[in-house]
Design an enzyme around this catalytic site. Structure first.
Site, PDB file in Angstrom:
ATOM      1  N   LYS A  31       1.522   4.139  -2.778  1.00 34.69           N
ATOM      2  CA  LYS A  31       1.109   5.521  -2.465  1.00 34.69           C
ATOM      3  C   LYS A  31       2.265   6.484  -2.783  1.00 34.69           C
ATOM      4  CE  LYS A  31      -2.366   6.869  -0.780  1.00 34.69           C
ATOM      5  NZ  LYS A  31      -3.641   7.266  -1.462  1.00 34.69           N
ATOM      6  N   TYR A  48       0.855  -1.188   0.000  1.00 32.87           N
ATOM      7  CA  TYR A  48       0.000   0.000   0.000  1.00 32.87           C
ATOM      8  C   TYR A  48       0.896   1.246   0.000  1.00 32.87           C
ATOM      9  CZ  TYR A  48      -2.819   3.729   2.161  1.00 32.87           C
ATOM     10  OH  TYR A  48      -3.419   4.930   2.457  1.00 32.87           O
TER      11      TYR A  48
HETATM   12  N1  LIG Z   1      -8.168   6.035   6.308  1.00 37.53           N
HETATM   13  C1  LIG Z   1      -6.997   6.555   6.636  1.00 37.53           C
HETATM   14  O1  LIG Z   1      -6.567   6.529   7.785  1.00 37.53           O
HETATM   15  C2  LIG Z   1      -6.167   7.219   5.572  1.00 37.53           C
HETATM   16  C3  LIG Z   1      -5.041   7.933   5.981  1.00 37.53           C
HETATM   17  C4  LIG Z   1      -4.241   8.545   5.020  1.00 37.53           C
HETATM   18  C5  LIG Z   1      -4.601   8.486   3.682  1.00 37.53           C
HETATM   19  N2  LIG Z   1      -5.698   7.809   3.312  1.00 37.53           N
HETATM   20  C6  LIG Z   1      -6.069   7.818   1.888  1.00 37.53           C
HETATM   21  O2  LIG Z   1      -7.359   8.397   1.799  1.00 37.53           O
HETATM   22  C7  LIG Z   1      -8.049   7.876   0.656  1.00 37.53           C
HETATM   23  C8  LIG Z   1      -9.429   7.438   1.083  1.00 37.53           C
HETATM   24  O3  LIG Z   1      -9.296   6.425   2.056  1.00 37.53           O
HETATM   25  P1  LIG Z   1     -10.558   5.856   2.842  1.00 37.53           P
HETATM   26  O4  LIG Z   1     -10.078   5.527   4.198  1.00 37.53           O
HETATM   27  O5  LIG Z   1     -11.709   6.748   2.644  1.00 37.53           O
HETATM   28  O6  LIG Z   1     -10.784   4.467   2.068  1.00 37.53           O
HETATM   29  P2  LIG Z   1     -12.137   3.779   1.563  1.00 37.53           P
HETATM   30  O7  LIG Z   1     -11.767   2.360   1.259  1.00 37.53           O
HETATM   31  O8  LIG Z   1     -13.254   4.018   2.492  1.00 37.53           O
HETATM   32  O9  LIG Z   1     -12.435   4.550   0.203  1.00 37.53           O
HETATM   33  C9  LIG Z   1     -11.776   4.288  -0.995  1.00 37.53           C
HETATM   34  C10 LIG Z   1     -12.778   4.320  -2.127  1.00 37.53           C
HETATM   35  O10 LIG Z   1     -12.071   4.072  -3.355  1.00 37.53           O
HETATM   36  C11 LIG Z   1     -12.897   3.263  -4.172  1.00 37.53           C
HETATM   37  N3  LIG Z   1     -12.086   2.544  -5.154  1.00 37.53           N
HETATM   38  C12 LIG Z   1     -11.149   1.593  -4.903  1.00 37.53           C
HETATM   39  N4  LIG Z   1     -10.641   1.140  -6.056  1.00 37.53           N
HETATM   40  C13 LIG Z   1     -11.261   1.823  -7.054  1.00 37.53           C
HETATM   41  C14 LIG Z   1     -11.169   1.775  -8.481  1.00 37.53           C
HETATM   42  N5  LIG Z   1     -10.348   0.923  -9.104  1.00 37.53           N
HETATM   43  N6  LIG Z   1     -11.940   2.617  -9.196  1.00 37.53           N
HETATM   44  C15 LIG Z   1     -12.809   3.468  -8.570  1.00 37.53           C
HETATM   45  N7  LIG Z   1     -12.942   3.541  -7.226  1.00 37.53           N
HETATM   46  C16 LIG Z   1     -12.177   2.718  -6.487  1.00 37.53           C
HETATM   47  C17 LIG Z   1     -13.577   2.304  -3.189  1.00 37.53           C
HETATM   48  O11 LIG Z   1     -14.733   1.697  -3.736  1.00 37.53           O
HETATM   49  C18 LIG Z   1     -13.862   3.232  -2.017  1.00 37.53           C
HETATM   50  O12 LIG Z   1     -15.145   3.777  -2.099  1.00 37.53           O
HETATM   51  C19 LIG Z   1      -7.165   6.774   0.101  1.00 37.53           C
HETATM   52  O13 LIG Z   1      -6.424   7.286  -0.988  1.00 37.53           O
HETATM   53  C20 LIG Z   1      -6.215   6.446   1.233  1.00 37.53           C
HETATM   54  O14 LIG Z   1      -4.978   5.991   0.739  1.00 37.53           O
HETATM   55  C21 LIG Z   1      -6.508   7.172   4.219  1.00 37.53           C
HETATM   56  C1  LIG Z   2      -4.600  -4.511  16.388  1.00 35.64           C
HETATM   57  C2  LIG Z   2      -4.208  -3.245  17.118  1.00 35.64           C
HETATM   58  C3  LIG Z   2      -2.764  -3.276  17.549  1.00 35.64           C
HETATM   59  C4  LIG Z   2      -4.437  -1.978  16.369  1.00 35.64           C
HETATM   60  C5  LIG Z   2      -5.859  -1.772  15.870  1.00 35.64           C
HETATM   61  C6  LIG Z   2      -6.026  -0.447  15.170  1.00 35.64           C
HETATM   62  C7  LIG Z   2      -5.401  -0.439  13.769  1.00 35.64           C
HETATM   63  C8  LIG Z   2      -6.284  -1.268  12.865  1.00 35.64           C
HETATM   64  C9  LIG Z   2      -5.232   1.005  13.276  1.00 35.64           C
HETATM   65  C10 LIG Z   2      -4.303   1.821  14.198  1.00 35.64           C
HETATM   66  C11 LIG Z   2      -3.549   2.805  13.312  1.00 35.64           C
HETATM   67  C12 LIG Z   2      -4.269   2.724  12.004  1.00 35.64           C
HETATM   68  C13 LIG Z   2      -3.673   3.286  10.750  1.00 35.64           C
HETATM   69  C14 LIG Z   2      -4.018   2.757   9.501  1.00 35.64           C
HETATM   70  C15 LIG Z   2      -4.889   1.530   9.395  1.00 35.64           C
HETATM   71  C16 LIG Z   2      -5.585   1.132  10.698  1.00 35.64           C
HETATM   72  C17 LIG Z   2      -4.621   1.223  11.882  1.00 35.64           C
HETATM   73  C18 LIG Z   2      -3.402   0.331  11.650  1.00 35.64           C
HETATM   74  C19 LIG Z   2      -3.400   3.275   8.215  1.00 35.64           C
HETATM   75  C20 LIG Z   2      -2.241   2.345   7.874  1.00 35.64           C
HETATM   76  C21 LIG Z   2      -4.408   3.242   7.051  1.00 35.64           C
HETATM   77  C22 LIG Z   2      -3.794   3.801   5.778  1.00 35.64           C
HETATM   78  C23 LIG Z   2      -3.310   5.214   6.001  1.00 35.64           C
HETATM   79  O1  LIG Z   2      -2.732   5.767   4.852  1.00 35.64           O
HETATM   80  C24 LIG Z   2      -2.298   5.297   7.158  1.00 35.64           C
HETATM   81  C25 LIG Z   2      -1.903   6.769   7.373  1.00 35.64           C
HETATM   82  O2  LIG Z   2      -0.840   7.202   6.954  1.00 35.64           O
HETATM   83  O3  LIG Z   2      -2.653   7.510   7.941  1.00 35.64           O
HETATM   84  C26 LIG Z   2      -2.950   4.744   8.432  1.00 35.64           C
HETATM   85  C27 LIG Z   2      -2.041   4.839   9.649  1.00 35.64           C
HETATM   86  C28 LIG Z   2      -2.808   4.490  10.903  1.00 35.64           C
END
Ligand SMILES: NC(=O)c1ccc[n+]([C@@H]2O[C@H](COP(=O)([O-])OP(=O)(O)OC[C@H]3O[C@@H](n4cnc5c(N)ncnc54)[C@H](O)[C@@H]3O)[C@@H](O)[C@H]2O)c1
Ligand SMILES: CC(C)CCC[C@@H](C)[C@H]1CC[C@H]2C3=C(CC[C@]12C)[C@@]1(C)CC[C@H](O)[C@@H](C(=O)O)[C@@H]1CC3
Length: 345
Positions: free
Chosen positions: A148, A144
């Site tokens: 990214k 991932y």
């Molecule tokens: N959740 C976090 O903590 C976090 C932190 C930092 C960055 N991000 C980034 O934020 C963005 C959104 O993350 P999120 O947590 O909302 O995830 P999410 O899984 O809820 O949303 C992602 C969306 O992308 C869509 N998608 C996936 N593949 C696709 C494709 N091939 N074509 C069209 N749509 C597609 C999915 O259906 C989904 O609705 C991502 O780019 C993720 O890398 C998330």
């Molecule tokens: C099983 C326990 C030890 C932990 C349970 C919680 C975890 C599932 C979350 C704690 C920090 C979270 C996190 C992400 C996913 C869910 C956790 C590991 C990311 C890796 C998701 C993708 C984002 O891009 C990352 C970011 O840079 O923000 C998230 C980092 C924190």
């Protein structure tokens, strides 16, 4: 001869708009008077006046109708980090992002805002108050993160004032909030299976958890400040709650508020990391005959046992960013939104 209609700057598209962050972004944009079209592989909700376009972002022909007449595009789609599927990440995050850029250029889009991640600089070692000029991770902790990094480079390098195409990347960290499919649900599932008794390491490591509305606010500020003469063109910006917190205090607060016991017993970080690595290797070797997904992956253990918090000073200075929801209020609103995850529910 056909005249090219200049897209309205209140017309935008959100790629990944059915997801957790995407939907919050769409709702706020609609509230602020933007006309929004959503592109995603699935439709997860309906909103009056919103147009949904279903398709895979790797397919340019499917994307183009969603970008028609949009001057601004938010790209916040990605496969879920937990899928750990290298081929899927490469196809969607790298090839797909090339397709998104190509489609934007073809459709005459002027601004592209990418949702990147602060993890693009994280290698599993402590980061304290990291700035945007830290080098990209040389050894990313999973596929991932690896993809990214490539995605962010592609979008920032595509920024071209001559072509009237401006780009910026937002790097949020640890997004949480109502409807998050990841952080709180995985935490509760782990607690329900009796596996949240232990603190990995000494429990003092500080991290950023960012309430989803602050992340949305950062995205909209970036879009509205993206102009040919602005310093933000082609740059990444950390968006955080600006309140680093102990990882285990945050987890405990959420667990206790939902009726579960907080973890109490300490385990050495290096021991848990070694075990997680071993389990991950086993799951890879056995994949053809037996499929199992360890809860404590090396990536989760690294995130749970190290410092990783980032400065958002650059966003404050260039975007006028300031978090709009405090960590305390964010936790309260998140916990209230998950009645079905309460103990005994
Ligand atoms: N959740 C976090 O903590 C976090 C932190 C930092 C960055 N991000 C980034 O934020 C963005 C959104 O993350 P999120 O947590 O909302 O995830 P999410 O899984 O809820 O949303 C992602 C969306 O992308 C869509 N998608 C996936 N593949 C696709 C494709 N091939 N074509 C069209 N749509 C597609 C999915 O259906 C989904 O609705 C991502 O780019 C993720 O890398 C998330
Ligand atoms: C099983 C326990 C030890 C932990 C349970 C919680 C975890 C599932 C979350 C704690 C920090 C979270 C996190 C992400 C996913 C869910 C956790 C590991 C990311 C890796 C998701 C993708 C984002 O891009 C990352 C970011 O840079 O923000 C998230 C980092 C924190």
């Amino acid at each position: 001869m056909a005249t090219r209609v200049r897209p309205s700057n209140k017309r935008c598209a959100v790629i990944g708009g059915s997801g957790f962050l995407g939907r919050h972004l769409v709702e706020t944009l609609v509230d602020r008077g933007y006309s929004v079209s959503v592109f995603d592989i699935r439709q997860s909700y309906e909103l009056p006046g919103l147009t949904f376009h279903l398709g895979d972002l790797c397919d340019e022909q499917a994307l183009l109708p969603a970008l028609k007449n949009a001057s601004l595009v938010f790209h916040c789609a990605s496969p879920a980090p937990a899928s750990d599927d290298r081929e899927l990440f490469e196809r969607v995050n790298i090839q797909g992002t090339r397709t998104v850029i190509q489609a934007c250029l073809e459709a005459g889009v002027q601004k592209l805002v990418l949702t990147s991640s602060a993890s693009v600089v994280f290698e599993g070692k402590d980061i304290k108050n990291g700035q945007e000029d830290l080098p990209y991770a040389g050894k990313p902790i999973d596929y991932y993160t690896e993809t990214k990094i490539e995605q962010e480079k592609l979008v920032l390098q595509a920024c071209d004032r001559e072509k009237d195409f401006l780009t910026v990347a937002i790097r949020p960290h640890g997004i949480f909030g109502p409807r998050d499919p990841q952080l709180v649900p995985i935490l509760v599932d782990t607690a329900r299976r009796g596996k949240m008794k232990f603190i990995i390491g000494d429990g003092t490591n500080l991290v950023d958890f960012t309430f989803v509305e602050n992340v949305v606010h950062g995205h909209i500020l970036a879009a509205e400040n993206l102009r040919p003469n602005s310093p933000i063109c082609g740059k990444p910006y950390h968006i955080t709650n600006d309140e680093p917190v102990r990882f285990w205090d945050f987890m405990s607060e959420v667990l206790v508020a939902l009726g579960y016991a907080a973890p109490r017993f300490h385990l050495p970080y290096i021991l848990v990391y070694g075990l997680a690595l071993l389990l991950w290797l086993l799951s890879m070797i056995l994949r053809p005959v037996l499929s199992f997904k360890p809860t404590f992956t090396p990536m989760r253990v690294a995130l749970a046992g190290t410092h990783h918090y980032y400065s958002c000073d650059r966003a404050k200075q260039d975007l006028g960013y300031k978090p709009v929801v405090s960590l305390k209020e964010g936790i309260q609103r998140t916990v209230q939104s998950y009645p079905h995850l309460r103990k005994g529910a």
